[in-house]
Structures are given as structure tokens and as C-alpha cells.
Design an enzyme around this catalytic site. Sequence first.
Site, PDB file in Angstrom:
ATOM      1  N   TYR A  78      32.845  47.380  31.078  1.00 39.71           N
ATOM      2  CA  TYR A  78      31.781  46.523  31.766  1.00 39.71           C
ATOM      3  C   TYR A  78      30.998  46.060  30.646  1.00 39.71           C
ATOM      4  CZ  TYR A  78      33.298  48.226  36.370  1.00 39.71           C
ATOM      5  OH  TYR A  78      34.129  48.467  37.448  1.00 39.71           O
ATOM      6  N   ASP A 121      33.285  53.932  40.167  1.00 36.44           N
ATOM      7  CA  ASP A 121      33.345  52.211  40.296  1.00 36.44           C
ATOM      8  C   ASP A 121      34.627  51.883  41.173  1.00 36.44           C
ATOM      9  OD1 ASP A 121      34.628  52.720  37.828  1.00 36.44           O
ATOM     10  OD2 ASP A 121      34.670  50.476  37.983  1.00 36.44           O
ATOM     11  N   ASP A 167      39.181  55.040  39.000  1.00 39.76           N
ATOM     12  CA  ASP A 167      38.913  55.968  38.108  1.00 39.76           C
ATOM     13  C   ASP A 167      37.995  57.035  38.361  1.00 39.76           C
ATOM     14  OD1 ASP A 167      36.574  54.491  37.483  1.00 39.76           O
ATOM     15  OD2 ASP A 167      37.372  53.384  35.960  1.00 39.76           O
ATOM     16  N   GLU A 196      43.797  47.259  42.666  1.00 45.70           N
ATOM     17  CA  GLU A 196      42.698  48.329  42.611  1.00 45.70           C
ATOM     18  C   GLU A 196      41.576  47.950  43.226  1.00 45.70           C
ATOM     19  OE1 GLU A 196      40.261  51.086  39.098  1.00 45.70           O
ATOM     20  OE2 GLU A 196      41.181  49.171  38.468  1.00 45.70           O
TER      21      GLU A 196
END
Length: 500
Positions: free
Chosen positions: A230, A79, A82, A472
Site C-alpha cells: 500500500y 484488508d 491476508d 482476492e
Amino acid sequence: MASPATKKAVQAVAAMLLLLTTAAVAQHDYGDALHKSILFFEGQRSGRLPPDQRVRWRRNSALNDGATAGVDLTGGYYDAGDNVKFGFPMAFTATLMSWGLIDFGRNFGPHEREARAAVRWATDYLMKATATPNTVYVQVGDAFRDHSCWERPEDMDTPRTVYKVDPAHPGSDVAAETAAALAAGSIVFREADPAYSRRLLDRAVSVFEFADKYRGAYSSSLHAAVCPCYCDYDGYQDELLWGAAWLHKASRQRVYRDYIKKNEVALGASESINEFGWDNKHAGINILISKEVLMGKDAFFTSFRENADNFICTLLPGISNHPQIEYSPGGLLFKVGNSNMQHVTSLSFLLLAYSNYLSHANVHVPCGGSSASPVVLRRVAKRQVDYILGDNPLRMSYMVGYGARFPRRIHHRGSSLPSVSAHPARIGCKAGAAYYASSAPNPNLLVGAVVGGPSNTSDNFPDARAVFQQSEPTTYINAPLLGLLAYFSAHPSLPQAGTD
């Protein structure tokens, strides 16, 4: 003397025109930015990489995903920075990439094929994740263990735990979003691969039936695994409407039209209308369904258009006084929370999509005492895209590899660690910490990645790996950007506001 309402309308228009007339600071190569945005997804690939892989510093990874559960869950996308595969944002990513191709496919030009390939990398995985009836595999990897390590996906040795939703552990949110992704993908491949398109739609139907029959939030069933990364903070109701809307668009079956209208109030179609992202689909639902009304196909959904108009008005500078929407001095749309660019790209995409629907219907958006033309919406969206590409106070692009100045220390494991070709020996879980803490630029450019960007209305950006909220990248930042860049590559110059 002008009335207070008239003064307010004049001030609103003046503020909006000020932003719009200062939008065209530089001419960007939107086609190049589009190509790079698609390339980013190759850097996020999990599984066995194909021979035509262009991001060469990546290698195969996670080739045994799903084995502990006796299923094949290889492939898909990581995603963000990571090495976990989260099904909820991945499905949303696929839906938004597909929407961009559906609405602006002809504008992709030579990049349409590679954009479809990016969608298929996700939908192929989602087909694997839904191959077992009444089950959706929604995550691979232990987020807490993964986040405690800084290692390349090619080296990772953290548990590849498999998580699923089923009748005993419902997840209507993630299941309905997955159904939406498969339905939207079926439209993308309708002409390019009819057989694949039919398989996607058939699966979307069965997955939606499961989502609707066994209702519940996946963050309740799998709280320890999916939260806080999430969590579905806004409930599963919006995803059920969202899934039904995409199934209606893909299948044209009356059952989904009736489902939407019957559940409009019960599932909260008019709630949180200024939100749109992987967690909250309300604004997207209203924009998507409004196309039916504006194209003269279905007056049955008039209330959704009213919601969409209200949503659009909350985004327009000078008109909006919504407490959750601000613009920075440099012109960036800002919402409180992490990774602001996810809001910028997703809300800008809705502005652009709605502007096209309005243009076809030859109507404007009524906003209190004033109104906004389709070209105004496009210019607001373009201003956001141009900000991302470098028209901002720092004169830096927030897309890696685009322009002369861009983020060099993004919060991304694979990008910040030496590649396998440069450092063949394994880099262990804690051995990567030195690279994480280094002030040196990342050795591998994740070309096309758009980072979270400024975290407040000051237009500041630290370019620091540790500040993940700003540095990120994520797949769902880039996904709606594809359609935006495709459109502006074909329409780099817009007419002046009010001339459409």
C-alpha cells in the site's frame, strides 16, 4: 451533410444507448446482495468477536495487537485475504462505507443498522490508532512475513509489528485519510449516537491538523513496511484536500472551506481526475465538493464541478476516449492494474452519487458535443453492479454466496483453510500450503466477498486461488458497493435514458 462533430456526437449517443438498453438482463435481489456485502465485513474482523457475530466459522484473533508498543490496537479489519491490518485502505474503506450511508441511508432499510455496525468496527479501531496526540498507528503485522505463510488469523504466529507515523516520520496521506474516515463517521452517527459522533469529529480535527502540519508521504517514512502493498504512489496532496473536504462537510466550519480553496491548485485538485481509490482521491474530491455547487450552497467551488463533469465524461461509454478507461465486450469497466473490481465499484459509486446531485439541481453533464442526463449515469452504474451480480458472459456472480454460480476458490486464508471448529488443532505457517495449492473449493464461504474479477477486457475469470489479482476480495471493493446496492434495492428499475 452532418459535420464531423455532429457525427461524433450521434455515434457517442448511439454507443451509450446500446450499452444502456442491454443493461437489464436479469432482475436481481439487490437487498439480498446488500445484506451479504455487509456480512462480508464480519468475516474480515480482527480482535475479539462480539456475541452477535454471524460469520460463525471465524473466531477471535490478534488479541495482543499493539502490546509491543504499549497500546491497544485490537479490532479493525484485515484488508483482504491476508492477516495484516493496513491503516491506509482501512480508513478509505470506512470513509466509503460512511459516504454510502450519508447519501443513501434511507435506501438501506432494514440493513442500515448492520451497515452502521460495519462502519463502527472500523472507526472504533481508528480511534485507538489515533489516541496518542500527533501519532497515527498505521499498520499491525509484518506484510512480508505474513505473506510467506498460509494460516488462519486465529493461528497466526508471524510478528505483529506495529508501525506509526509521527512528527519525525510524517504520513500526511494516511493521517488525512484517517481524518476523513473519522469525519465521515461522525456524520453517520450524528443521530444514532450523538456523543460518539462528537468524539469522532473532535479526533478528526486533531488528526487532520497533524497531517497538515507535518507533511510527508508515509511510504517515504515507512517504505520497507508499507511498500509495495500500500505505497502511496500519487502523493499525499490529494488526501489533504480529501480530509479537508470531509471535515468541511462534517463541521461546516469556514476554516476548511477556505483551506480547500486556498490549496486547490497547490494540492492538485484538477490532477488525475479519472482516478479514485485508496491511493488516489482526486475524482472523489471533485464529486464530493461539487454537491455544494449543485445544491446552490457555494458557487465558491465552481471549478470543482467543472473537474467533476470532466471526470464523469471519461467514464461514459461512447463518449469517453480516455486511454485509461475501457469497457469489455461484456460491458465491464476496465482499468489497467490488479483487482479491477476496486475500480468498478468505486467509480460506479461516484457515478451514482453525482447523478443524484445533478437530479436535485435539474441539470445534465456537458460532454463535448453531447450531454448526459442523471439517469444515464445511473444506468451506467447499474450496469456495472449487474455485471458483478451475474449479468456477464460467464453468467457468474463475482460475489461469493450470491446467485447459483460464484467464485469457490478465493484467495483468502481463513476461507480456504478448515475452520477452528472443523479442525481445532493449529495449522502452522507452512502447513497451510497444501490447502493453498488444492483445487478443491474453499471449505468456508466468505459470503458477500467480491473478488478482483476479470483482469483484462476478455471477460475471463479462472476461479483459481493462486491468481490473487482476480480471486482476492478486499474491503475497499465492497465498501462503495454498499451505497450502490442500497440505492438499487430501492430503485430496481430505472426510467429509459433521457426520460428524467
